[in-house]
Design a protein around this motif. Sequence first.
Motif, PDB file in Angstrom:
ATOM      1  N   THR A   1     -33.636  -4.140   3.239  1.00 59.88           N
ATOM      2  CA  THR A   1     -32.722  -3.316   4.048  1.00 59.88           C
ATOM      3  C   THR A   1     -33.395  -2.097   4.664  1.00 59.88           C
TER       4      THR A   1
ATOM      5  N   ARG B   1     -26.859  -4.013   7.043  1.00 59.74           N
ATOM      6  CA  ARG B   1     -27.657  -5.055   7.667  1.00 59.74           C
ATOM      7  C   ARG B   1     -29.057  -5.065   7.064  1.00 59.74           C
TER       8      ARG B   1
ATOM      9  N   SER C   1     -30.509 -10.346   8.512  1.00 55.13           N
ATOM     10  CA  SER C   1     -29.440 -10.383   9.519  1.00 55.13           C
ATOM     11  C   SER C   1     -29.995 -10.168  10.922  1.00 55.13           C
ATOM     12  N   GLU C   2     -31.040  -9.317  11.039  1.00 52.89           N
ATOM     13  CA  GLU C   2     -31.580  -9.033  12.373  1.00 52.89           C
ATOM     14  C   GLU C   2     -32.397 -10.198  12.908  1.00 52.89           C
TER      15      GLU C   2
ATOM     16  N   ARG D   1     -31.669 -13.303  12.246  1.00 53.58           N
ATOM     17  CA  ARG D   1     -30.638 -14.263  12.652  1.00 53.58           C
ATOM     18  C   ARG D   1     -30.027 -13.865  13.991  1.00 53.58           C
ATOM     19  N   ARG D   2     -29.755 -12.584  14.187  1.00 55.44           N
ATOM     20  CA  ARG D   2     -29.171 -12.130  15.455  1.00 55.44           C
ATOM     21  C   ARG D   2     -30.096 -12.423  16.636  1.00 55.44           C
TER      22      ARG D   2
ATOM     23  N   TRP E   1     -26.000 -11.937   2.882  1.00 50.27           N
ATOM     24  CA  TRP E   1     -26.217 -12.354   4.272  1.00 50.27           C
ATOM     25  C   TRP E   1     -26.294 -13.885   4.329  1.00 50.27           C
TER      26      TRP E   1
ATOM     27  N   ARG F   1     -25.109 -16.279   6.220  1.00 48.19           N
ATOM     28  CA  ARG F   1     -25.363 -16.969   7.483  1.00 48.19           C
ATOM     29  C   ARG F   1     -26.777 -16.737   7.994  1.00 48.19           C
ATOM     30  N   ALA F   2     -27.472 -15.770   7.398  1.00 50.84           N
ATOM     31  CA  ALA F   2     -28.816 -15.431   7.862  1.00 50.84           C
ATOM     32  C   ALA F   2     -29.906 -16.152   7.064  1.00 50.84           C
TER      33      ALA F   2
END
Length: 345
Positions: free
Chosen positions: A104, A137, A141-142, A144-145, A166, A168-169
């Motif tokens: 993080t 985040r 997560s970043e 994945r984005r 996270w 989905r990431a």
Amino acid sequence: MPVRRLLTVPVTLVLALAPAAACSRAEPVPLDAPTTGAAGSATEPAPRVLAVSVDGLRPDVVERLGAEGTPVLHRLLAEGAGTLNARTARERTETLPGHTTEVTGRRVDAGRGGHGVTWNEHRGGTTVQGAAGGPVRSVLSEVRRSGGGSALFVGKQKLSLLRRSWPRAVDRFVLESDPRRVVARARRDLARHERAFTFVHLASPDTAGHDHGFGSAAYRDAVREADRLVGRLVARVESTPRLASSVRVVLTSDHGGTGTRHDDALLLVNHTVPFVVWGPGVSAGDLYDLNPDYRDPGDARPGYRRARQPVRNGDLANLSLDLLGLPAVPGSQMNHEQDLDVTAP
């Protein structure tokens, strides 16, 4: 690069691998498929990061074992940008808080913008967001984005917190108690999939430290084994042309240890860790010499208000994103400006 005294240095390793073209969560990109780099080239692989966190790795023991006992770590220090005098988060020197800081880029204290993970055991159903009392985040997560994929290979069940936080990431999560199996599965995944970020956790030094004492013969043997396992990851990268040309390594640790414990954050031996970056384009040298805006803490335990911070294991998140060509984690506090330089201008 001269190796600094390990008595004041912590270790975490992150390998930057080139992120592949967007692919489905279920299917790997074929090995012969072209990848697109930042400049849009169909032949240049995109950057990828492989982060390696060696649980409970004491820099002073690495130094005492020398290049004969830990040849891979010494090679990475000599060829890459590194220090044996990095720091953990100031508040906690434990596995779960430490690894949450690594992904993080936040301190621990939730009341001051930290991630809030203060426990160090497996608690099913918990999340970092729940601990912080709001959105948090991460490097996962970043990535994945941005359309990239991530994988986590860990040796302790408590680290499933990262997948729950996270979900989905994380394209792939592997939990194996045997570090050799952790590395074997990570090696296969590196060769078969085009993930932007791969995180490998090696637990054996910490396990040996708790069972026999940090600095004991059994602990030193576990550090030697961790060095060999890091070497297997490096060998996979170097033997695969598309990885050799795109992967950078960032290696660090969550804490040190003394006796059979590491929970006293005031002790130098607990809050000192190594931090090493290695790969194509990475400058060889001491991280503090390469970054005059960071300050070698010597034997001190600096707070977060100092203008010139020490290198911390929590710099891993935003350094990884920087190596991938992505902006910093929103809400992060360590290396948020992405000003930790490891490559030549």
